[in-house]
Design an enzyme around this catalytic site. Structure first.
Site, PDB file in Angstrom:
ATOM      1  N   LYS A 226       0.815  -1.216   0.000  1.00 56.09           N
ATOM      2  CA  LYS A 226       0.000   0.000   0.000  1.00 56.09           C
ATOM      3  C   LYS A 226       0.852   1.270   0.000  1.00 56.09           C
ATOM      4  CE  LYS A 226      -4.573  -1.344   1.410  1.00 56.09           C
ATOM      5  NZ  LYS A 226      -5.685  -1.124   2.337  1.00 56.09           N
TER       6      LYS A 226
ATOM      7  N   ARG B 225      -4.792  -9.712   4.404  1.00 54.04           N
ATOM      8  CA  ARG B 225      -5.156  -9.645   2.976  1.00 54.04           C
ATOM      9  C   ARG B 225      -3.890  -9.291   2.192  1.00 54.04           C
ATOM     10  NH1 ARG B 225      -6.888  -5.700  -0.678  1.00 54.04           N
ATOM     11  NH2 ARG B 225      -8.422  -6.445  -2.216  1.00 54.04           N
TER      12      ARG B 225
END
Length: 286
Positions: free
Chosen positions: A221, A255
């Site tokens: 991210k 995840r």
């Protein structure tokens, strides 16, 4: 005990959720699993490497070309049905904020609805309750789907995360979602700048202390990229470092894009914490 589909997971059992994007413009794989066969091969590899959950998404999180609910369903529903046919025991999750899509994928065999946009469509939790499937309750800072944060501020980011996620989880249970199938997610990058995401990670133990299983979506991210000043393809090491910290603080579900690497990190942290025995133990015993 966390219960999802046919699976049960103990309180110290880490769970890997593998990302399978059915989008042509995903930020990380650039559409590598948009077509059926590459996507099914990705599922097979992820399961072999230790993923218990497959998270299927039909719309990328960031801004881009409009994707209608009908198109999102077209990208996901048939694929969910095929994954269910080929992998009857895997937990199937669908990353969506729309109740119409949630309804269609539950009909096709999904076990979990991953609501990454913080309940922006309150009817999605009603769908989860009606089908008795799991629900991920995420903090997105009130952001609209597919928007980027702009000068967002919090008096106390973790206090806001707890207020929102616990509130969403309690509402879900009141609607009829099984309590043992509800997770909370701090929503790294969603409605947050990099410092907010770092603080959310540092204070993750406060989420764990609520008693709700905590899911973290850290993989490659922007907060990792900004922290290390690395482009998307060079964020794996930072992601795994953040995974190790999150595991030590008690997060349960991860995840991820890199399943095998994440599994090694989680197994190592579990062994250090005393929840898992070493795979082999020969040193000093001969």
């Amino acid at each position: 005990m966390l219960r999802l589909g046919k699976r049960e997971f103990g309180p110290h059992e880490p769970v890997i959720m593998a990302i399978v994007n059915r989008t042509p413009d995903s930020f990380y794989d650039q559409g590598a699993t948009f077509q059926d066969e590459p996507a099914l091969a990705r599922v097979e590899r992820a399961v072999a490497e230790g993923a218990a959950i497959i998270d299927i998404g039909g719309v990328k999180a960031g801004p881009g070309e409009e994707v209608t609910a009908a198109e999102e369903a077209r990208r996901t529903v048939g694929f969910v049905a095929e994954v269910r046919r080929r992998f009857p025991d895997v937990v199937i999750s669908v990353d969506t904020w729309r109740h119409e899509v949630g309804e269609a994928v539950c009909e096709a065999g999904a076990d979990l609805l991953n609501d990454a946009w913080g309940g922006v469509d309150p009817r999605l939790a009603e769908v989860a309750a009606r089908y008795r499937v799991g629900l991920v309750c995420t903090h997105a800072g009130g952001a609209e789907p597919r928007t980027r944060p702009h000068r967002v501020e919090y008096d106390d980011v973790m206090a806001d995360i707890l207020r929102v996620t616990v509130g969403l989880a309690e509402r879900a249970v009141s609607l009829g979602v099984p309590r043992e199938s509800v997770m909370i997610d701090p929503g790294h990058d969603f409605g947050k700048n990099t410092r907010h995401s770092l603080e959310a990670t540092r204070r993750l133990g406060e989420m764990v202390a609520t008693g709700w299983p905590v899911l973290v979506s850290l993989s490659n991210k922007d907060f990792v990229g900004e922290t290390l000043d690395r482009p998307v393809r060079e964020r794996v090491v930072g992601t795994l470092a953040t995974t190790a910290v999150s595991a030590w603080l008690g997060a349960q579900v991860y995840r991820v894009h890199e399943v095998a690497e994440t599994r090694q990190v989680l197994e190592m942290v579990g062994a250090i914490a005393g929840y898992r025995a070493p795979a082999v133990a020969r040193r000093g015993l001969a």
